[in-house]
Design a protein around this motif. Structure first.
Motif, PDB file in Angstrom:
ATOM      1  N   GLY A  71       0.825  -1.200   0.000  1.00 27.21           N
ATOM      2  CA  GLY A  71       0.000   0.000   0.000  1.00 27.21           C
ATOM      3  C   GLY A  71       0.859   1.248   0.000  1.00 27.21           C
ATOM      4  N   ARG A  72       0.346   2.316   0.616  1.00 27.34           N
ATOM      5  CA  ARG A  72       1.115   3.548   0.735  1.00 27.34           C
ATOM      6  C   ARG A  72       0.863   4.137   2.116  1.00 27.34           C
ATOM      7  NH1 ARG A  72      -0.447   6.493  -3.735  1.00 27.34           N
ATOM      8  NH2 ARG A  72      -2.076   7.614  -2.615  1.00 27.34           N
ATOM      9  N   LYS A  73       1.956   4.429   2.821  1.00 31.53           N
ATOM     10  CA  LYS A  73       1.849   4.921   4.188  1.00 31.53           C
ATOM     11  C   LYS A  73       1.340   6.355   4.217  1.00 31.53           C
ATOM     12  CE  LYS A  73       4.722   3.549   7.294  1.00 31.53           C
ATOM     13  NZ  LYS A  73       5.900   3.298   8.168  1.00 31.53           N
ATOM     14  N   ALA A  74       0.532   6.623   5.246  1.00 32.70           N
ATOM     15  CA  ALA A  74       0.055   7.992   5.518  1.00 32.70           C
ATOM     16  C   ALA A  74      -0.330   8.035   6.987  1.00 32.70           C
ATOM     17  CB  ALA A  74      -1.136   8.334   4.635  1.00 32.70           C
TER      18      ALA A  74
ATOM     19  N   ASN B 208      -4.324   1.535   2.285  1.00 37.03           N
ATOM     20  CA  ASN B 208      -4.269   0.635   3.430  1.00 37.03           C
ATOM     21  C   ASN B 208      -4.071  -0.804   2.965  1.00 37.03           C
ATOM     22  OD1 ASN B 208      -5.080  -1.070   5.676  1.00 37.03           O
ATOM     23  ND2 ASN B 208      -5.863   0.795   6.623  1.00 37.03           N
ATOM     24  N   ALA B 209      -2.885  -1.347   3.261  1.00 37.03           N
ATOM     25  CA  ALA B 209      -2.561  -2.700   2.799  1.00 37.03           C
ATOM     26  C   ALA B 209      -3.482  -3.748   3.417  1.00 37.03           C
ATOM     27  CB  ALA B 209      -1.101  -3.026   3.128  1.00 37.03           C
ATOM     28  N   ILE B 210      -3.901  -3.551   4.672  1.00 37.73           N
ATOM     29  CA  ILE B 210      -4.810  -4.498   5.316  1.00 37.73           C
ATOM     30  C   ILE B 210      -6.144  -4.537   4.587  1.00 37.73           C
ATOM     31  CG2 ILE B 210      -6.169  -4.932   7.407  1.00 37.73           C
ATOM     32  CD1 ILE B 210      -3.812  -3.987   9.056  1.00 37.73           C
TER      33      ILE B 210
ATOM     34  N   PHE C 279      -8.963  -8.596  -1.491  1.00 35.39           N
ATOM     35  CA  PHE C 279      -8.457  -9.759  -2.234  1.00 35.39           C
ATOM     36  C   PHE C 279      -9.074 -11.046  -1.684  1.00 35.39           C
ATOM     37  CE2 PHE C 279      -5.315 -13.214  -2.202  1.00 35.39           C
ATOM     38  CZ  PHE C 279      -5.201 -13.447  -3.560  1.00 35.39           C
ATOM     39  N   LEU C 280      -9.037 -11.207  -0.340  1.00 31.92           N
ATOM     40  CA  LEU C 280      -9.594 -12.413   0.268  1.00 31.92           C
ATOM     41  C   LEU C 280     -11.093 -12.523   0.001  1.00 31.92           C
ATOM     42  CD1 LEU C 280      -7.738 -12.388   3.715  1.00 31.92           C
ATOM     43  CD2 LEU C 280      -7.250 -13.808   1.718  1.00 31.92           C
ATOM     44  N   GLY C 281     -11.763 -11.391   0.003  1.00 30.11           N
ATOM     45  CA  GLY C 281     -13.195 -11.395  -0.248  1.00 30.11           C
ATOM     46  C   GLY C 281     -13.575 -11.760  -1.666  1.00 30.11           C
TER      47      GLY C 281
ATOM     48  N   ASP D 286       1.259  -0.035   5.232  1.00 30.90           N
ATOM     49  CA  ASP D 286       1.583  -0.005   3.817  1.00 30.90           C
ATOM     50  C   ASP D 286       2.166  -1.314   3.306  1.00 30.90           C
ATOM     51  OD1 ASP D 286       3.918   0.212   5.282  1.00 30.90           O
ATOM     52  OD2 ASP D 286       4.924   1.452   3.782  1.00 30.90           O
ATOM     53  N   ARG D 287       2.247  -2.326   4.172  1.00 28.89           N
ATOM     54  CA  ARG D 287       2.837  -3.584   3.724  1.00 28.89           C
ATOM     55  C   ARG D 287       2.345  -4.725   4.597  1.00 28.89           C
ATOM     56  NH1 ARG D 287       7.599  -3.833   0.693  1.00 28.89           N
ATOM     57  NH2 ARG D 287       8.457  -5.930   0.437  1.00 28.89           N
ATOM     58  N   LEU D 288       1.867  -5.809   3.988  1.00 23.79           N
ATOM     59  CA  LEU D 288       1.483  -7.030   4.693  1.00 23.79           C
ATOM     60  C   LEU D 288       2.127  -8.207   3.995  1.00 23.79           C
ATOM     61  CD1 LEU D 288      -0.796  -5.319   6.072  1.00 23.79           C
ATOM     62  CD2 LEU D 288      -2.244  -7.328   5.794  1.00 23.79           C
ATOM     63  N   PRO D 289       2.831  -9.087   4.688  1.00 21.16           N
ATOM     64  CA  PRO D 289       3.270  -8.909   6.076  1.00 21.16           C
ATOM     65  C   PRO D 289       4.342  -7.843   6.164  1.00 21.16           C
ATOM     66  CG  PRO D 289       4.263 -10.871   5.145  1.00 21.16           C
ATOM     67  CD  PRO D 289       3.301 -10.341   4.105  1.00 21.16           C
TER      68      PRO D 289
END
Length: 238
Positions: free
Chosen positions: A177-180, A190-192, A198-200, A234-237
């Motif tokens: 994602g991108r941090k803010a 928001n990466a989450i 995606f999961l949905g 911004d990143r998972l994991p």
């Protein structure tokens, strides 16, 4: 013999990664009955158990796994074994300590046949089937089954002989994602939440179907990630 073996196997706690006690029991049980037994180390798991019975021509492998999943809440029966009439309850009793008990009993009974009337038989009890099949991979890599003509796996199959099973592979997905600042989330990605979308959408996957093995399936096994303080992750994991 099968019922008593089943009771003993289920009474031994053996979630994957903790198969040491049941591995030692099986090895000792077979050694006490005069079989040649080897153990094969599996890093971080209980050792595989391998026993041999000499015979003629065909080499048959009897294979079962020793591990179970961890017990879940809500048990109304004793998870370490309870016999009620003709029903036996316990963690792993179906998957697959009953099958393991049947294989061990069959292995012992085959030894009573004259050598000329039985095949070469290799009994194998493996670890980590419920995780990533590390025990089976170690057994294959060892070369100890290279001469096998037939492998019988005593997994529960509704008392029907199955000639195969679907394989599996594990996919790891990383969301970027991108941090803010969390006070201004619209400035970030928001990466989450992106991974949630995606999961949905996984239900949209077109699963292939085999005429004998049925339709494929998928299962989300694990998800993790967190924000760096009060920031849009911004990143998972991480």
């Amino acid at each position: 013999m099968e019922i008593e073996l089943l009771k003993r196997l289920v009474s031994i706690r053996s979630p994957f990664g903790e198969e040491g006690d049941i591995s030692r029991f099986i090895a000792s049980f077979l050694e006490e009955r005069g079989f040649k037994v080897e153990t094969l180390p599996v890093d971080g798991f209980g050792e595989d158990v391998i026993a041999y019975l000499s015979g003629r021509k065909t080499t048959v492998v009897l294979n079962g796994h020793m591990d179970t999943v961890n017990p879940s809440p809500g048990w109304t029966r004793n998870p370490w074994g309870e016999l009620d009439g003709d029903r036996f309850y316990g963690l792993g009793s179906a998957d697959m300590k009953a099958g393991l008990a049947a294989l061990m009993s069959a292995f012992i009974e085959l030894a009573e046949l004259p050598k000329r009337e039985r095949p070469e038989v290799i009994f194998t009890a493996v670890s980590d089937e419920e995780g990533y099949s590390r025990g089976t991979w170690e057994l294959i890599k060892s070369g100890k089954l290279d001469a096998a003509d037939l492998v019988l796996v005593a997994e529960p199959t509704n008392e029907r002989l199955m000639l195969g099973a679907r394989g599996r592979f594990v996919i790891r997905v990383e969301a970027l994602g991108r941090k803010a600042h969390a006070a201004r989330p619209h400035l970030g990605i928001n990466a989450i939440e992106e991974l949630g979308r995606f999961l949905g959408s996984l239900w949209r996957i077109r699963l292939r179907r085999h005429r004998k093995l049925g339709s494929g399936s998928y299962c989300t096994l694990h998800i993790e990630g967190s924000a760096d303080g009060l920031s849009v992750p911004d990143r998972l994991p991480p």
